[in-house]
Write a protein that holds these residues in place. Structure first.
Motif, PDB file in Angstrom:
ATOM      1  N   VAL A   1       0.859  -1.181   0.000  1.00 56.33           N
ATOM      2  CA  VAL A   1       0.000   0.000   0.000  1.00 56.33           C
ATOM      3  C   VAL A   1       0.896   1.231   0.000  1.00 56.33           C
ATOM      4  O   VAL A   1       1.597   1.498   0.981  1.00 56.33           O
ATOM      5  CB  VAL A   1      -0.927   0.001   1.229  1.00 56.33           C
ATOM      6  CG1 VAL A   1      -1.776   1.278   1.238  1.00 56.33           C
ATOM      7  CG2 VAL A   1      -1.826  -1.231   1.214  1.00 56.33           C
TER       8      VAL A   1
ATOM      9  N   CYS B   1      -3.059   5.350   1.305  1.00 56.26           N
ATOM     10  CA  CYS B   1      -4.378   4.827   1.675  1.00 56.26           C
ATOM     11  C   CYS B   1      -5.431   5.928   1.811  1.00 56.26           C
ATOM     12  O   CYS B   1      -6.571   5.650   2.155  1.00 56.26           O
ATOM     13  CB  CYS B   1      -4.290   4.031   2.981  1.00 56.26           C
ATOM     14  SG  CYS B   1      -3.807   5.018   4.428  1.00 56.26           S
TER      15      CYS B   1
ATOM     16  N   ARG C   1      -0.444  10.342   5.493  1.00 50.48           N
ATOM     17  CA  ARG C   1      -1.312   9.499   4.665  1.00 50.48           C
ATOM     18  C   ARG C   1      -1.285  10.010   3.220  1.00 50.48           C
ATOM     19  O   ARG C   1      -1.890  11.034   2.900  1.00 50.48           O
ATOM     20  CB  ARG C   1      -2.738   9.526   5.217  1.00 50.48           C
ATOM     21  CG  ARG C   1      -3.681   8.483   4.618  1.00 50.48           C
ATOM     22  CD  ARG C   1      -5.097   8.676   5.157  1.00 50.48           C
ATOM     23  NE  ARG C   1      -5.187   8.499   6.595  1.00 50.48           N
ATOM     24  CZ  ARG C   1      -6.215   8.907   7.340  1.00 50.48           C
ATOM     25  NH1 ARG C   1      -7.247   9.524   6.767  1.00 50.48           N
ATOM     26  NH2 ARG C   1      -6.215   8.701   8.645  1.00 50.48           N
TER      27      ARG C   1
ATOM     28  N   THR D   1      -4.369   7.357  -2.610  1.00 47.70           N
ATOM     29  CA  THR D   1      -4.534   5.931  -2.907  1.00 47.70           C
ATOM     30  C   THR D   1      -3.624   5.434  -4.027  1.00 47.70           C
ATOM     31  O   THR D   1      -3.611   5.954  -5.147  1.00 47.70           O
ATOM     32  CB  THR D   1      -5.998   5.644  -3.262  1.00 47.70           C
ATOM     33  OG1 THR D   1      -6.802   5.918  -2.117  1.00 47.70           O
ATOM     34  CG2 THR D   1      -6.202   4.196  -3.680  1.00 47.70           C
TER      35      THR D   1
ATOM     36  N   VAL E   1      -1.616   1.301  -4.886  1.00 44.74           N
ATOM     37  CA  VAL E   1      -1.190  -0.030  -4.443  1.00 44.74           C
ATOM     38  C   VAL E   1      -0.287  -0.634  -5.504  1.00 44.74           C
ATOM     39  O   VAL E   1      -0.617  -0.601  -6.702  1.00 44.74           O
ATOM     40  CB  VAL E   1      -2.411  -0.956  -4.211  1.00 44.74           C
ATOM     41  CG1 VAL E   1      -1.943  -2.377  -3.884  1.00 44.74           C
ATOM     42  CG2 VAL E   1      -3.289  -0.420  -3.088  1.00 44.74           C
TER      43      VAL E   1
ATOM     44  N   THR F   1     -12.268   0.796  -5.650  1.00 42.68           N
ATOM     45  CA  THR F   1     -12.334   2.066  -4.940  1.00 42.68           C
ATOM     46  C   THR F   1     -13.205   3.057  -5.702  1.00 42.68           C
ATOM     47  O   THR F   1     -13.340   2.983  -6.923  1.00 42.68           O
ATOM     48  CB  THR F   1     -10.931   2.658  -4.711  1.00 42.68           C
ATOM     49  OG1 THR F   1     -11.016   3.800  -3.855  1.00 42.68           O
ATOM     50  CG2 THR F   1     -10.263   3.054  -6.006  1.00 42.68           C
TER      51      THR F   1
ATOM     52  N   ILE G   1      -8.660  -5.397  -1.625  1.00 39.03           N
ATOM     53  CA  ILE G   1      -8.445  -4.052  -1.096  1.00 39.03           C
ATOM     54  C   ILE G   1      -9.574  -3.192  -1.645  1.00 39.03           C
ATOM     55  O   ILE G   1      -9.721  -3.042  -2.856  1.00 39.03           O
ATOM     56  CB  ILE G   1      -7.065  -3.508  -1.482  1.00 39.03           C
ATOM     57  CG1 ILE G   1      -5.981  -4.313  -0.756  1.00 39.03           C
ATOM     58  CG2 ILE G   1      -6.946  -2.037  -1.142  1.00 39.03           C
ATOM     59  CD1 ILE G   1      -4.568  -3.823  -0.974  1.00 39.03           C
TER      60      ILE G   1
ATOM     61  N   GLU H   1     -12.367   0.264  -0.956  1.00 38.25           N
ATOM     62  CA  GLU H   1     -12.604   1.507  -0.225  1.00 38.25           C
ATOM     63  C   GLU H   1     -13.608   1.312   0.909  1.00 38.25           C
ATOM     64  O   GLU H   1     -14.580   0.565   0.781  1.00 38.25           O
ATOM     65  CB  GLU H   1     -13.110   2.586  -1.175  1.00 38.25           C
ATOM     66  CG  GLU H   1     -14.618   2.604  -1.391  1.00 38.25           C
ATOM     67  CD  GLU H   1     -15.160   3.998  -1.711  1.00 38.25           C
ATOM     68  OE1 GLU H   1     -16.005   4.499  -0.966  1.00 38.25           O
ATOM     69  OE2 GLU H   1     -14.738   4.574  -2.734  1.00 38.25           O
TER      70      GLU H   1
ATOM     71  N   ILE I   1      -9.332   0.830   2.278  1.00 40.88           N
ATOM     72  CA  ILE I   1      -8.445   1.873   1.778  1.00 40.88           C
ATOM     73  C   ILE I   1      -9.288   3.098   1.429  1.00 40.88           C
ATOM     74  O   ILE I   1     -10.518   3.064   1.505  1.00 40.88           O
ATOM     75  CB  ILE I   1      -7.666   1.359   0.530  1.00 40.88           C
ATOM     76  CG1 ILE I   1      -6.400   2.173   0.283  1.00 40.88           C
ATOM     77  CG2 ILE I   1      -8.569   1.310  -0.705  1.00 40.88           C
ATOM     78  CD1 ILE I   1      -5.473   1.535  -0.753  1.00 40.88           C
ATOM     79  N   HIS I   2      -8.623   4.215   1.064  1.00 41.77           N
ATOM     80  CA  HIS I   2      -9.291   5.429   0.576  1.00 41.77           C
ATOM     81  C   HIS I   2     -10.206   6.025   1.644  1.00 41.77           C
ATOM     82  O   HIS I   2     -11.409   6.215   1.447  1.00 41.77           O
ATOM     83  CB  HIS I   2     -10.087   5.120  -0.706  1.00 41.77           C
ATOM     84  CG  HIS I   2     -10.433   6.365  -1.496  1.00 41.77           C
ATOM     85  ND1 HIS I   2     -11.620   7.028  -1.336  1.00 41.77           N
ATOM     86  CD2 HIS I   2      -9.743   7.051  -2.432  1.00 41.77           C
ATOM     87  CE1 HIS I   2     -11.663   8.069  -2.145  1.00 41.77           C
ATOM     88  NE2 HIS I   2     -10.523   8.101  -2.832  1.00 41.77           N
TER      89      HIS I   2
ATOM     90  N   THR J   1      -5.811  -0.639   5.976  1.00 41.52           N
ATOM     91  CA  THR J   1      -4.499  -0.453   5.351  1.00 41.52           C
ATOM     92  C   THR J   1      -3.851   0.784   5.950  1.00 41.52           C
ATOM     93  O   THR J   1      -4.522   1.696   6.432  1.00 41.52           O
ATOM     94  CB  THR J   1      -4.603  -0.271   3.825  1.00 41.52           C
ATOM     95  OG1 THR J   1      -5.364   0.910   3.533  1.00 41.52           O
ATOM     96  CG2 THR J   1      -5.249  -1.477   3.165  1.00 41.52           C
TER      97      THR J   1
ATOM     98  N   ASP K   1      -0.206   3.380   5.086  1.00 37.86           N
ATOM     99  CA  ASP K   1       0.835   3.641   4.102  1.00 37.86           C
ATOM    100  C   ASP K   1       2.040   2.742   4.346  1.00 37.86           C
ATOM    101  O   ASP K   1       2.487   2.565   5.490  1.00 37.86           O
ATOM    102  CB  ASP K   1       1.270   5.105   4.163  1.00 37.86           C
ATOM    103  CG  ASP K   1       0.287   6.033   3.468  1.00 37.86           C
ATOM    104  OD1 ASP K   1      -0.852   5.611   3.233  1.00 37.86           O
ATOM    105  OD2 ASP K   1       0.662   7.195   3.185  1.00 37.86           O
TER     106      ASP K   1
END
Length: 308
Positions: free
Chosen positions: A7, A10, A19, A22, A24, A210, A229, A231, A268-269, A296, A298
């Motif tokens: 990641v 995130c 942070r 997004t 990956v 996401t 993974i 959102e 994530i996100h 997740t 970073d």
């Protein structure tokens, strides 16, 4: 063959000091695949000391700024080394215009081919040795797609003891059996692969979702993923805002993971309204639906092993 996901960022909407946006990176042995490239992607690549120089392909979910503003830097970074292999970039309509405009306005010197392909319908968009990448539609404020990288089934395990019992001499004949060919043993009797090779073993599946409304159809697309993974942008008390902006709550994201029977699920996100401590609220709500849900962070690494 190793597979692992890193990641690189995130966050959603805007970067925070702790942070990035997004992104990956999926590594499958020597192949590298980037899913989205938000602001800060380069920073995490360098901090993780990943061999970013040979990224095979980039898969973009959509052309909102928080998912693509890291891409020009990646393109310029890759031109600092000798490279002859093309870089493939996939995404919905406008991704080609974004890449071309960035190259022109920034006067990029690119010493390798860049092949941009816009996705206009769902299905396989890229393939390699033993795997393919498939795109499927999501519903956001602009055209958006999710992705799965799926490996083909692996041959079953060869049983050398059984081959010896059937009087098949060690050597080229064993190789033929492992490649699905029947052979004649030392007694002149035909031996088929099914007699010495087990059933096919499943490959692995990685899914990336996401920026979308909750859609029951997503679960079908990511069914059985070894790692999903996805959102999880808002907590329950912001469900109206999530719907208005066409995003998902953590609980909705976990519902997809549960219905898809994924082996591992991480969100994530996140909305920048939540600091790291407040993300525990999202995690708690997701765990009520999918108890093994994860957050997740970073530069977090996920190993994706074979399931034998």
């Amino acid at each position: 063959m190793n597979m692992e996901a890193f990641v690189l960022g995130c966050g959603g909407m805007m970067p925070l000091p702790y942070r990035h946006l997004t992104s990956v990176l999926l590594r499958r042995d020597g192949d590298l695949f980037l899913f989205d490239g938000g602001e800060g992607t380069q920073v995490s690549l360098r901090r993780l000391n990943l061999k970013w120089k040979k990224i095979n392909a980039i898969f973009v979910s959509h052309t909102h700024a928080d998912h693509v503003t890291g891409l020009p830097g990646i393109l310029m970074l890759s031109s600092q080394v000798e490279r002859t292999e093309p870089l493939y970039i996939f995404g919905p309509p406008k991704i080609a215009e974004y890449i071309e405009t960035s190259r022109r306005v920034l006067d990029m010197y690119i010493n390798y081919p860049i092949i941009v392909k816009e996705i206009t319908e769902p299905g396989a968009v890229y393939s390699g040795d033993g795997f393919y990448v498939r795109a499927f539609p999501l519903e956001h404020t602009k055209t958006c797609v999710g992705y799965t990288l799926e490996e083909l089934d692996r041959p079953g395990e060869f049983n050398p003891e059984q081959a010896q019992k059937l009087n098949v001499p060690r050597g080229p004949l064993w190789g033929k059996l492992q490649h699905g060919e029947s052979v004649v043993n030392a007694d002149g009797i035909t031996v088929s692969p099914e007699q010495v090779v087990g059933k096919n073993r499943s490959g692995r599946k990685f899914s990336f979702v996401t920026d979308t409304l909750y859609l029951p159809s997503i679960a079908k697309e990511v069914m059985g993923s070894d790692l999903l993974i996805c959102e999880g942008m808002f907590a329950d008390d912001c469900s109206d805002q999530a719907k208005e902006k066409k995003h998902m709550t953590a609980r909705q994201s976990a519902t997809i993971a549960r219905d898809a029977k994924v082996k591992r699920f991480a969100m994530i996100h996140y909305s920048p309204r939540y600091n790291d401590r407040e993300l525990e609220t999202l995690l708690s709500q997701a765990k009520k639906v999918y108890p093994a849900a994860e957050l997740t962070k970073d530069r977090m690494r996920f190993e994706i092993p074979y399931v034998e």
